[in-house]
Scaffold this motif. Structure first.
Motif, short mmCIF file in Angstrom:
data_model
loop_
_atom_site.label_atom_id
_atom_site.label_comp_id
_atom_site.label_asym_id
_atom_site.label_seq_id
_atom_site.Cartn_x
_atom_site.Cartn_y
_atom_site.Cartn_z
N LEU A 16 -15.48 41.03 -26.49
CA LEU A 16 -16.61 40.22 -26.96
C LEU A 16 -17.53 41.15 -27.73
N SER A 17 -17.66 40.91 -29.05
CA SER A 17 -18.44 41.83 -29.89
C SER A 17 -19.75 41.18 -30.31
N VAL A 18 -20.82 41.89 -30.06
CA VAL A 18 -22.15 41.44 -30.46
C VAL A 18 -22.61 42.42 -31.54
N PHE A 49 -23.49 45.40 -29.11
CA PHE A 49 -22.71 46.03 -28.04
C PHE A 49 -21.37 45.33 -27.97
N GLU A 50 -20.43 45.94 -27.24
CA GLU A 50 -19.13 45.30 -27.10
C GLU A 50 -18.73 45.27 -25.64
N VAL A 51 -18.31 44.09 -25.18
CA VAL A 51 -17.78 43.97 -23.83
C VAL A 51 -16.28 44.19 -23.93
N GLU A 52 -15.84 45.32 -23.39
CA GLU A 52 -14.43 45.68 -23.53
C GLU A 52 -13.56 44.83 -22.60
N VAL A 91 -16.46 40.56 -17.46
CA VAL A 91 -17.67 39.96 -16.91
C VAL A 91 -18.88 40.57 -17.61
N LEU A 92 -19.77 39.70 -18.10
CA LEU A 92 -21.04 40.18 -18.66
C LEU A 92 -22.16 39.68 -17.74
#
Ligand SMILES: Nc1ncnc2c1ncn2[C@@H]1O[C@H](COP(=O)(O)OP(=O)(O)O)[C@@H](O)[C@H]1O
Ligand SMILES: [Mg+2]
Length: 276
Positions: free
Chosen positions: A7-9, A27-30, A208-209
């Motif tokens: 998930l890339s912000v 930020f990026e959720v890997e 999970v974020l």
């Protein structure tokens, strides 16, 4: 178990009349990671959550799940593409049973839709049975199976939070977004929730974020942390790196709020600094 996409912000900016709630945040959720967004009150955490889930529109920037652009889509479209969320304030239907609450989430995924379900067409009945089986499986996984027939409003706060988590899982998310999952829980309930979040990652392989104020939880389970202050990203890294970053402690102490000072203390701010 398929791995979830990143998930890339990228460069998200949100303006409300007169204020910049988020300022060029990236930020990026890997895949498969637990990523936390923290920051003192008013830092922009909820705004960030609301942009990711399509509730707020960003003035600039992009959100992507793998190759799919989420920016500009509506909340239910984003949910279907794989972002499942919980709410900071419990939003269960109190008179309906836990099972009914979880089935409501499944309706979002149902191809048959409400009309044919109402007429009990054979296809719809089969589909309903399939959804029910999956709901029971998820309830089993989270450990709330014995509560399926209980009206949600009769459950303890801690159990309601677990139903909320289950409901988000019923959306079959690729990335699970949790808004303050331990807010209002006692120490033991918080530990149970922390374990459940770890189980979700380990057992289902989804990322999970978490947006959270409780430093104990965040430092205990997050792989990566993004720290916001006044809408800006002021720190980023592992729990150990963020905990050592003087800018983070300064940000929490700067608000003059008791709960932010308590968070600073949990981060390991030197004794007495909170009074300055
Ligand atoms: N709908 C809104 N309208 C105007 N201002 C808002 C709105 N939502 C949030 N804000 C403002 O944006 C800033 C960030 O708020 P928020 O994202 O709720 O912070 P946090 O969740 O970190 O406490 C605050 O200054 C807040 O007052
Ligand atoms: Mg908030």
């Amino acid at each position: 178990m398929s791995e979830s996409p990143p998930l890339s912000v990228e460069g998200i900016t949100v303006r409300f009349a007169g204020i910049v709630a988020l300022d060029n945040v990236s930020f990026e959720v890997e895949p498969g990671s637990i990523h936390a967004v923290i920051g003192p009150n008013g830092a922009g955490k909820s705004t960030c959550f609301n942009v990711l889930t399509g509730v707020y529109r960003a003035s600039a920037g992009t959100v992507r799940l793998g190759d799919v652009r989420l920016t500009g889509l509506r909340p239910h479209q984003i949910t279907r593409l794989g972002l499942g969320r919980t709410f900071q304030n419990i939003a269960l239907s109190p008179r309906q049973s836990v099972l009914e609450n979880l089935m409501l989430a499944r309706h979002l995924l149902t191809r048959a839709g409400f009309v044919s379900t109402g007429l009990r067409l054979p296809n719809a009945t089969r589909e309903a049975r399939r959804h029910r089986a999956r709901v029971c499986e998820i309830a089993e996984f989270v450990g709330i199976a014995p509560l399926l027939d209980v009206p949600a409003g009769l459950l303890s706060y801690g159990d309601q939070k677990r139903v909320e988590l289950s409901r988000a899982l019923c959306l079959e998310p690729k990335v699970l977004l949790l808004d303050e999952p331990v807010a209002g829980l006692n120490a033991e309930e918080s530990r149970t929730m922390a374990q459940e979040i770890l189980d979700v990652r380990a057992g289902l392989g989804i990322s999970v974020l978490i947006v959270e104020h409780n430093m104990g939880l965040v430092m205990g389970i997050a792989d990566r942390i993004t720290v916001l202050d006044f809408g800006r990203c002021i720190s980023h890294g592992s729990p150990a790196e963020v905990q050592r970053d003087p800018a983070v402690i300064r940000a929490y102490l700067g608000t003059g709020r008791g709960e932010d000072a308590a968070a600073a203390a949990q981060l390991g701010a030197p004794h007495g600094e909170a009074a300055q």
